[in-house]
Design a protein around this motif. Structure first.
Motif, PDB file in Angstrom:
ATOM      1  N   GLU A  15      26.723   3.759   1.596  1.00 28.01           N
ATOM      2  CA  GLU A  15      28.175   3.684   1.625  1.00 28.01           C
ATOM      3  C   GLU A  15      28.830   4.976   1.159  1.00 28.01           C
ATOM      4  OE1 GLU A  15      29.459   0.135  -0.369  1.00 28.01           O
ATOM      5  OE2 GLU A  15      27.758  -0.951   0.430  1.00 28.01           O
ATOM      6  N   ALA A  21      24.835  -1.699  -2.539  1.00 30.11           N
ATOM      7  CA  ALA A  21      25.378  -3.022  -2.843  1.00 30.11           C
ATOM      8  C   ALA A  21      24.407  -3.802  -3.728  1.00 30.11           C
ATOM      9  CB  ALA A  21      25.657  -3.784  -1.551  1.00 30.11           C
ATOM     10  N   ARG A  24      24.612  -2.438  -7.278  1.00 35.25           N
ATOM     11  CA  ARG A  24      25.861  -2.884  -7.926  1.00 35.25           C
ATOM     12  C   ARG A  24      25.740  -4.344  -8.349  1.00 35.25           C
ATOM     13  NH1 ARG A  24      28.316  -0.013  -4.020  1.00 35.25           N
ATOM     14  NH2 ARG A  24      28.851  -1.847  -2.801  1.00 35.25           N
ATOM     15  N   GLY A  77      33.354  -2.978  -6.535  1.00 37.21           N
ATOM     16  CA  GLY A  77      32.961  -2.340  -5.289  1.00 37.21           C
ATOM     17  C   GLY A  77      32.614  -0.882  -5.502  1.00 37.21           C
ATOM     18  N   SER A  78      32.362  -0.205  -4.405  1.00 39.58           N
ATOM     19  CA  SER A  78      31.972   1.195  -4.517  1.00 39.58           C
ATOM     20  C   SER A  78      33.156   2.036  -4.969  1.00 39.58           C
ATOM     21  CB  SER A  78      31.428   1.719  -3.184  1.00 39.58           C
ATOM     22  OG  SER A  78      32.406   1.602  -2.191  1.00 39.58           O
TER      23      SER A  78
END
Length: 191
Positions: A15, A21, A24, A77-78
């Motif tokens: 990403e 993901a 995370r 999120g990122s």
């Protein structure tokens, strides 16, 4: 001045950089474990030791948990901004960079610089990128800065090869009759 070229193996970052993901989600689970421990009365220092995280992280998580509960520790999120170029545009950019600077009007030398790449991005896609932004973009797509080899224009490769084959071996040989050298500051003859 840096020159940019593609890595031999493509390096892709999930990403556009940072954690994937899955990573995370794993970090989020650790924060949720911390929230459960805080709810049971554990102090941030105890949580840090138990979950093997820094005390600073545990203290930040405690403040967030105290202010907003377990949901305050959920992943957001990122990080960072989203790339302004689509995957298709990035593919076009890579193709254009592979053609070299001469294909875009820079005939004097064959080096991609951040400023040149920013100009190509502006011409192709109408997007203004700062030099730092171009650097991040190049890193994201697997290009790295390279230090160019500086060579004299007058360099004669044939003469160098001849010198290495003929002259250098003679210079490497020890002088005839020469033994070991002296480490004395005085010459052997003056003793």
């Amino acid at each position: 001045m840096a020159v940019f070229s593609s890595y031999n193996e493509r390096v892709r970052y999930p990403e556009g950089g940072g954690l994937s993901a899955e990573a995370r989600a794993k970090r989020e689970q650790v924060r949720f474990q911390a929230a459960d421990l805080f709810a049971q009365g554990a102090a941030p220092a105890q949580v840090a030791v138990r979950l093997r995280v820094t005390r600073k992280s545990a203290c930040e998580w405690y403040r967030a948990w105290a202010a907003g509960g377990k949901s305050a520790l959920a992943s957001k999120g990122s990080s960072g901004s989203k790339c302004r170029l689509s995957d298709r545009q990035i593919g076009v950019l890579e193709d254009e960079l592979a053609k070299g600077p001469a294909a875009h009007g820079w005939d004097e030398d064959q080096r991609w610089t951040l400023a040149r790449i920013a100009q190509v991005i502006k011409e192709l896609f109408g997007q203004d990128y700062s030099l730092r932004g171009v650097s991040y973009l190049l890193h994201r797509i697997g290009w790295s800065p390279q230090v160019p080899i500086h060579r004299a224009v007058e360099r004669d490769e044939e003469a160098i090869a001849t010198w290495v084959k003929q002259t250098w071996p003679r210079l490497k040989e020890r002088p005839p009759g020469g033994g070991r050298g002296s480490a004395s500051p005085m010459s052997p003859a003056s003793r």
